[in-house]
Scaffold this motif. Structure first.
Motif, PDB file in Angstrom:
ATOM      1  N   GLY A 267       0.804  -1.220   0.000  1.00 29.70           N
ATOM      2  CA  GLY A 267       0.000   0.000   0.000  1.00 29.70           C
ATOM      3  C   GLY A 267       0.832   1.263   0.000  1.00 29.70           C
ATOM      4  O   GLY A 267       0.754   2.068  -0.940  1.00 29.70           O
ATOM      5  N   PRO A 268       1.661   1.507   1.030  1.00 23.92           N
ATOM      6  CA  PRO A 268       2.416   2.754   1.091  1.00 23.92           C
ATOM      7  C   PRO A 268       3.357   2.919  -0.095  1.00 23.92           C
ATOM      8  O   PRO A 268       3.998   1.967  -0.540  1.00 23.92           O
ATOM      9  CB  PRO A 268       3.197   2.632   2.409  1.00 23.92           C
ATOM     10  CG  PRO A 268       2.385   1.679   3.232  1.00 23.92           C
ATOM     11  CD  PRO A 268       1.804   0.710   2.262  1.00 23.92           C
ATOM     12  N   ALA A 269       3.440   4.164  -0.587  1.00 25.50           N
ATOM     13  CA  ALA A 269       4.307   4.477  -1.721  1.00 25.50           C
ATOM     14  C   ALA A 269       5.455   5.390  -1.331  1.00 25.50           C
ATOM     15  O   ALA A 269       6.317   5.670  -2.158  1.00 25.50           O
ATOM     16  CB  ALA A 269       3.489   5.117  -2.835  1.00 25.50           C
ATOM     17  N   GLY A 270       5.472   5.867  -0.100  1.00 24.40           N
ATOM     18  CA  GLY A 270       6.532   6.743   0.371  1.00 24.40           C
ATOM     19  C   GLY A 270       7.135   6.214   1.659  1.00 24.40           C
ATOM     20  O   GLY A 270       6.759   5.136   2.151  1.00 24.40           O
ATOM     21  N   ALA A 271       8.064   6.951   2.210  1.00 25.01           N
ATOM     22  CA  ALA A 271       8.730   6.538   3.440  1.00 25.01           C
ATOM     23  C   ALA A 271       7.725   6.395   4.574  1.00 25.01           C
ATOM     24  O   ALA A 271       6.918   7.287   4.831  1.00 25.01           O
ATOM     25  CB  ALA A 271       9.805   7.548   3.815  1.00 25.01           C
ATOM     26  N   ILE A 272       7.755   5.255   5.263  1.00 23.92           N
ATOM     27  CA  ILE A 272       6.884   5.022   6.412  1.00 23.92           C
ATOM     28  C   ILE A 272       7.529   5.665   7.625  1.00 23.92           C
ATOM     29  O   ILE A 272       8.646   5.321   8.011  1.00 23.92           O
ATOM     30  CB  ILE A 272       6.656   3.521   6.624  1.00 23.92           C
ATOM     31  CG1 ILE A 272       5.944   2.931   5.407  1.00 23.92           C
ATOM     32  CG2 ILE A 272       5.855   3.261   7.892  1.00 23.92           C
ATOM     33  CD1 ILE A 272       5.793   1.425   5.449  1.00 23.92           C
ATOM     34  N   THR A 273       6.823   6.597   8.249  1.00 24.53           N
ATOM     35  CA  THR A 273       7.412   7.387   9.322  1.00 24.53           C
ATOM     36  C   THR A 273       6.958   6.977  10.718  1.00 24.53           C
ATOM     37  O   THR A 273       7.627   7.304  11.693  1.00 24.53           O
ATOM     38  CB  THR A 273       7.093   8.875   9.111  1.00 24.53           C
ATOM     39  OG1 THR A 273       5.672   9.036   8.949  1.00 24.53           O
ATOM     40  CG2 THR A 273       7.787   9.395   7.852  1.00 24.53           C
ATOM     41  N   ALA A 274       5.840   6.281  10.828  1.00 23.53           N
ATOM     42  CA  ALA A 274       5.367   5.839  12.142  1.00 23.53           C
ATOM     43  C   ALA A 274       4.442   4.651  11.972  1.00 23.53           C
ATOM     44  O   ALA A 274       3.680   4.575  11.004  1.00 23.53           O
ATOM     45  CB  ALA A 274       4.652   6.964  12.891  1.00 23.53           C
TER      46      ALA A 274
END
Length: 408
Positions: A267-274
């Motif tokens: 799902g996520p396409a960018g940096a996961i931050t939390a």
């Protein structure tokens, strides 16, 4: 809707703070802090619950030399600044409440305890390039830190001393070079004796501080996307954690020996931050401006919410549950036999059987005649009595093939 009804509170790189209520039909998003009124304190770098009753949220804002600690009251819907953290350099990398006082950790390695007036109580040195500070669940006086070339360290706030320093793994067997340390996040697993770390070189390690200084489990992620940005411990299974990378990869990790990478959540396409996890769900935020909710076991994406700004920090309520995301369909089953009546008048058609093709030559010309098992069966429908023999089947003597007998 009251602010206490929010399931997730998130902060962004531009200073936004949003409260989000998640349901199966729609998401309700309320702006708690607008960047226009952010008094130059900038990015939300970290967020933590003040205590277990989840009423107040500690928020670290700002970068460089302008940093502040704010508190958001979810019952009174009020956001106020507690004090300006003007000691140390870099962003605030960790917050905790200890004995009604606030503990902060700056990127420069300065860990400070502040009283209600913001006066400095004492300072601990955790080393430069600090990326994360977390407090233990069971022992409020124990904190863990780590960073770039800054190994895992444990501090006792009550005694104001360092009680543990991790030892690096042996040199690389092939090159005999030192293995670099780059811790981006740490997490306590069930107690204060087992600590997990993850970092930008793809190293996932489990430490048992009573057993040895080196990690008891060491996992190396492979591929191009190995720089881990966030870590969360799981409550549904012992020694399970979830990690997220700088390119949107998120995995469930089993830290029981010898260690294993399990589920991958897409799902996520960018940096996961939390990342935050409950018994059955994992909630994550990313630089792609979306909040994601996955089922831990099935890996299914339950919800995706666009918050329209880069997200950098998050807190999740412990009572968040997946039933809010599921649309229940009620199926009524009747015990009456009347339901079978609707099929009584339905005439079932038998499927047509395939017939072979036999070439028959008639008067020197080729024609195709379909027969079944080299027999032709013709059923005559009943006709009124007649002396005329016109109802009988006419046969053409010109057919060279075998004629089939018609039986009544």
């Amino acid at each position: 809707m009251s602010a206490k009804d929010f399931d997730v509170i998130v902060g962004g790189t531009t200073g936004f703070i949003h409260g989000v209520n998640i349901s199966s039909t729609t998401n309700i998003v309320k702006t708690i802090q607008n960047p226009a009124s952010n008094d130059n304190h900038g990015e939300v770098s970290c967020m933590e619950w003040e205590n277990l009753n989840e009423q107040n949220i500690l928020i670290g804002c700002g970068k460089n030399n302008v940093r502040s600690v704010k508190i958001y009251d979810t019952e009174n819907h009020s956001l106020r600044t507690l004090f300006v953290a003007d000691v140390g350099l870099g962003a605030i990398r960790g917050l905790a409440k200890y004995n009604e006082q606030v503990l902060t950790a700056a990127e420069s390695g300065h860990i400070k305890l502040w009283n209600h007036c913001g006066d400095e109580e004492f300072v601990l040195e955790a080393g430069k390039n600090l990326n994360r500070m977390r407090r233990a669940f069971m022992q409020e006086n124990i904190i863990a830190t780590g960073g770039d070339e800054n190994p895992l360290k444990l501090f006792d706030i009550e005694r104001q001393t360092q009680i543990f320093t991790a030892k690096n793994v042996p040199n690389d067997q092939l090159t005999q070079l030192k293995v670099e340390i780059g811790i981006n996040d740490v997490g306590f697993i069930n107690n204060s004796e087992h600590i997990a770390t993850a970092g930008k070189y793809g190293h996932i390690r489990l430490y048992d501080i009573k057993a040895q200084r080196r990690p008891v489990v060491n996992i190396q992620m492979n591929g191009d996307d190995i720089a881990i940005k966030a870590l969360a411990t799981c409550t549904h299974e012992d020694k399970h954690i979830i990690v997220g990378t700088g390119k949107g990869r998120m995995n469930l990790i089993d830290l029981r020996k010898p260690g294993k990478i399990l589920n991958t959540y897409k799902g996520p396409a960018g940096a996961i931050t939390a990342i935050a996890a409950t018994n059955s769900e994992v909630v994550s935020i990313s630089y792609d401006r979306y909040l994601y909710v996955h089922n831990i076991k099935t890996k299914a994406l339950l919800k995706k919410c666009n918050l329209k700004s880069k997200l950098s920090a998050m807190v999740l309520r412990a009572q968040f549950f997946s039933e809010k995301l599921q649309i229940k369909k009620e199926v009524t089953v009747s015990d009456d036999d009347d339901d079978d009546d609707i099929f009584e008048d339905v005439e079932l058609q038998k499927p047509k059987k395939r017939k072979c093709i036999e070439d028959i030559v008639c008067n020197g010309a080729s024609i195709n005649k379909k027969i079944k098992n080299n027999k032709k069966v013709i059923k005559k429908s009943p006709e009124p009595d007649s002396d005329d023999d016109s109802d009988e089947l006419d046969t053409d003597d010109s057919f060279n093939g075998d004629s089939s007998e018609v039986s009544e």
